[in-house]
Write a protein that holds these residues in place. Structure first.
Motif, short mmCIF file in Angstrom:
data_model
loop_
_atom_site.label_atom_id
_atom_site.label_comp_id
_atom_site.label_asym_id
_atom_site.label_seq_id
_atom_site.Cartn_x
_atom_site.Cartn_y
_atom_site.Cartn_z
N TYR A 72 -19.21 -2.55 -36.61
CA TYR A 72 -20.30 -1.91 -35.85
C TYR A 72 -21.42 -1.45 -36.77
O TYR A 72 -22.61 -1.56 -36.42
N ASN A 73 -21.08 -0.93 -37.93
CA ASN A 73 -22.14 -0.54 -38.86
C ASN A 73 -23.04 -1.72 -39.21
O ASN A 73 -24.27 -1.60 -39.23
N LYS A 74 -22.43 -2.86 -39.47
CA LYS A 74 -23.21 -4.06 -39.79
C LYS A 74 -24.01 -4.53 -38.58
O LYS A 74 -25.17 -4.93 -38.71
N ALA A 75 -23.38 -4.50 -37.41
CA ALA A 75 -24.07 -4.97 -36.21
C ALA A 75 -25.30 -4.13 -35.90
O ALA A 75 -26.36 -4.66 -35.52
N PHE A 76 -25.19 -2.81 -36.10
CA PHE A 76 -26.30 -1.93 -35.75
C PHE A 76 -27.48 -2.07 -36.71
O PHE A 76 -28.57 -1.57 -36.42
N GLU A 77 -27.28 -2.75 -37.82
CA GLU A 77 -28.42 -3.07 -38.68
C GLU A 77 -29.38 -4.04 -37.98
O GLU A 77 -30.54 -4.16 -38.36
N ARG A 177 -26.51 8.12 -29.30
CA ARG A 177 -27.88 7.99 -29.82
C ARG A 177 -27.80 7.28 -31.17
O ARG A 177 -27.10 7.73 -32.08
N LEU A 178 -28.56 6.20 -31.31
CA LEU A 178 -28.48 5.43 -32.55
C LEU A 178 -28.96 6.24 -33.74
O LEU A 178 -28.39 6.13 -34.84
N ASP A 179 -29.97 7.09 -33.56
CA ASP A 179 -30.45 7.87 -34.71
C ASP A 179 -29.40 8.88 -35.16
O ASP A 179 -29.26 9.14 -36.37
N LYS A 180 -28.63 9.45 -34.22
CA LYS A 180 -27.59 10.40 -34.60
C LYS A 180 -26.41 9.68 -35.26
O LYS A 180 -25.79 10.18 -36.20
N TYR A 181 -26.11 8.50 -34.77
CA TYR A 181 -25.07 7.66 -35.39
C TYR A 181 -25.40 7.44 -36.86
O TYR A 181 -24.56 7.61 -37.75
N ARG A 182 -26.64 7.06 -37.11
CA ARG A 182 -27.06 6.79 -38.49
C ARG A 182 -27.16 8.08 -39.31
O ARG A 182 -26.83 8.10 -40.50
N GLU A 183 -27.59 9.17 -38.66
CA GLU A 183 -27.77 10.44 -39.37
C GLU A 183 -26.47 10.92 -40.01
O GLU A 183 -26.48 11.45 -41.12
N VAL A 184 -25.34 10.75 -39.31
CA VAL A 184 -24.07 11.25 -39.84
C VAL A 184 -23.29 10.18 -40.59
O VAL A 184 -22.16 10.41 -41.02
N GLY A 185 -23.90 9.01 -40.77
CA GLY A 185 -23.27 7.98 -41.60
C GLY A 185 -22.50 6.91 -40.86
O GLY A 185 -21.87 6.06 -41.49
N GLY A 186 -22.55 6.94 -39.53
CA GLY A 186 -21.84 5.92 -38.76
C GLY A 186 -20.35 6.03 -38.88
O GLY A 186 -19.79 7.04 -39.32
N LEU A 187 -19.66 4.98 -38.46
CA LEU A 187 -18.21 4.92 -38.59
C LEU A 187 -17.84 4.70 -40.06
O LEU A 187 -18.57 4.04 -40.81
N ASP A 188 -16.72 5.26 -40.47
CA ASP A 188 -16.28 5.12 -41.85
C ASP A 188 -15.58 3.78 -42.01
O ASP A 188 -14.45 3.58 -41.53
N GLY A 189 -16.24 2.85 -42.68
CA GLY A 189 -15.71 1.50 -42.83
C GLY A 189 -14.40 1.42 -43.57
O GLY A 189 -13.65 0.46 -43.41
N ARG A 190 -14.09 2.43 -44.37
CA ARG A 190 -12.83 2.43 -45.11
C ARG A 190 -11.63 2.62 -44.20
O ARG A 190 -10.50 2.32 -44.58
N PHE A 191 -11.87 3.12 -42.98
CA PHE A 191 -10.78 3.25 -42.02
C PHE A 191 -10.36 1.89 -41.47
O PHE A 191 -9.25 1.73 -41.00
N PHE A 192 -11.26 0.94 -41.46
CA PHE A 192 -11.10 -0.40 -40.91
C PHE A 192 -10.98 -0.35 -39.38
O PHE A 192 -11.81 -0.89 -38.66
N ALA A 193 -9.95 0.32 -38.88
CA ALA A 193 -9.76 0.48 -37.43
C ALA A 193 -8.80 1.63 -37.18
O ALA A 193 -7.95 1.93 -38.02
N HIS A 194 -8.97 2.28 -36.04
CA HIS A 194 -8.16 3.40 -35.55
C HIS A 194 -8.57 4.73 -36.18
O HIS A 194 -8.66 4.85 -37.40
N MET A 195 -8.82 5.70 -35.33
CA MET A 195 -9.21 7.07 -35.67
C MET A 195 -10.67 7.19 -36.12
O MET A 195 -11.17 8.29 -36.32
N GLU A 196 -11.34 6.05 -36.31
CA GLU A 196 -12.69 6.12 -36.85
C GLU A 196 -13.67 6.79 -35.90
O GLU A 196 -14.60 7.48 -36.34
#
Length: 341
Positions: A72-77, A177-196
């Motif tokens: 999702y982080n990549k897609a939202f770019e 909100r996309l700006d808030k998603y980006r403001e806090v750093g989006g999903l943590d990619g190191r989680f890969f999946a679950h709990m993110e």
């Protein structure tokens, strides 16, 4: 700029897209709304099928499988919208499902994200495990929902139809909100999946933003379409990522006592798997704790940033009790049974 971009992350899910994408297209149609599929490096015919059968859908091709979080982080770019929806590929949506969320968010700027009421696609009169009518966590990081505590899922009788502030909103249908998603750093990619998504919501809440469930909006989720319940890989990711989430977000005075209790509870969970003869999930829990210990130093800077940017640690929706104690020992199987005041 679009008003809303509905983004479905896909990995080898051509059959799911064929089944559920039509409802998303029909029920999301409107000015300023686009539907996108971000393909996570699929090796099936997903992309060709989308181009041939769903030309109205914007296809975002990612070069490999980045997992749910970084996918999702990549897609939202590639997205330019006021609001985005993270929508699982196995979700059917009700007519007009977007309108209540858009209307509410437009007049409540303090709210960063919301979710619809999430029901079970296979048993449509029941809530769905992954989000039900809004999510919360207990003192030790265990998530639960209005409509679902552990394995007990309630029938939807309209008992949770009032909008409510929540601690976390489901990643199966997360309107944000996309700006808030980006403001806090989006999903943590190191989680890969679950709990993110819970980790993301915790960051939003600690920085002063609100989240709500709006049951006027409805969606039905198949659930378990990627990894079935008690799949060892899912067990590993859930335990490891939950510990990482706690480390990243817990207030300083709670970190040690909470993590000591969690260590005990995790080993109890591992023993339960062992007593059942489930060696794979036993090993998954043990490996998750080892991996958490190995990765923890890499998250030290993230923890400090979250502490520095927090406007307060007494965030509503994170309850001081143990949901294990309430559910397993006291028999409080429903959200309405819990001591919430």
């Amino acid at each position: 700029m679009n008003k809303v971009s509905v983004v479905i992350l896909n990995w080898n899910g051509a059959d799911m897209l064929r089944r559920f994408l039509p409802s998303v297209l029909i029920c999301s149609a409107g000015d300023g709304v686009e539907v996108c599929v971000a393909d996570n490096g699929s090796s099936d015919d997903s992309c060709r099928m989308l181009e041939q059968e769903f030309p109205a859908v914007r296809l975002i091709r990612l070069d490999r499988n980045y997992g749910f979080a970084d996918g999702y982080n990549k897609a939202f770019e590639h997205v330019d919208a006021e609001y985005v929806v993270l929508l699982n590929s196995d979700v059917e949506v009700a007519p007009g499902w977007l309108a209540p969320m858009v209307k509410y968010m437009d007049v409540h700027p303090e709210v960063a994200a919301c979710q619809p009421k999430l029901l079970d696609w296979k048993r449509k009169e029941y809530f769905e495990y992954a989000g039900a009518a809004g999510g919360f966590i207990d003192r030790y990081g265990y998530p639960f929902c209005r409509g679902r505590i552990f394995e007990v899922v309630e029938k939807d009788k309209g008992q949770y139809d009032a909008p409510v502030s929540v601690f976390w909103a489901t990643g199966a249908a997360l309107f944000i909100r996309l700006d808030k998603y980006r403001e806090v750093g989006g999903l943590d990619g190191r989680f890969f999946a679950h709990m993110e998504e819970i980790d993301l919501c915790w960051r939003l809440r600690s920085r002063g933003y609100k989240l709500v469930c709006l049951p006027e909006s409805v969606a039905w989720h198949v659930g378990g379409a990627t990894l079935k319940k008690e799949n060892p890989r899912k067990t590993f990711l859930n335990f490891r990522n939950n510990l990482l989430m706690l480390y990243k977000n817990l207030p300083p005075e709670e970190l040690r006592p909470v993590m000591r209790v969690r260590a005990c509870l995790d080993y109890v969970a591992a023993c339960v798997f062992l007593l059942k003869g489930d060696w794979a999930n036993f090993r998954a829990v043990i490996q998750a704790r080892k991996e958490y210990a190995r990765l923890r130093p890499q998250f030290k800077a993230d923890r400090q940033e979250n502490l520095d940017k927090a406007v307060g640690f007494n965030v509503s929706g994170r309850f001081p009790f143990s949901i294990l104690w309430q559910s397993k020992l006291l028999g409080h199987k429903k959200y309405s049974d819990l001591p919430l005041k």
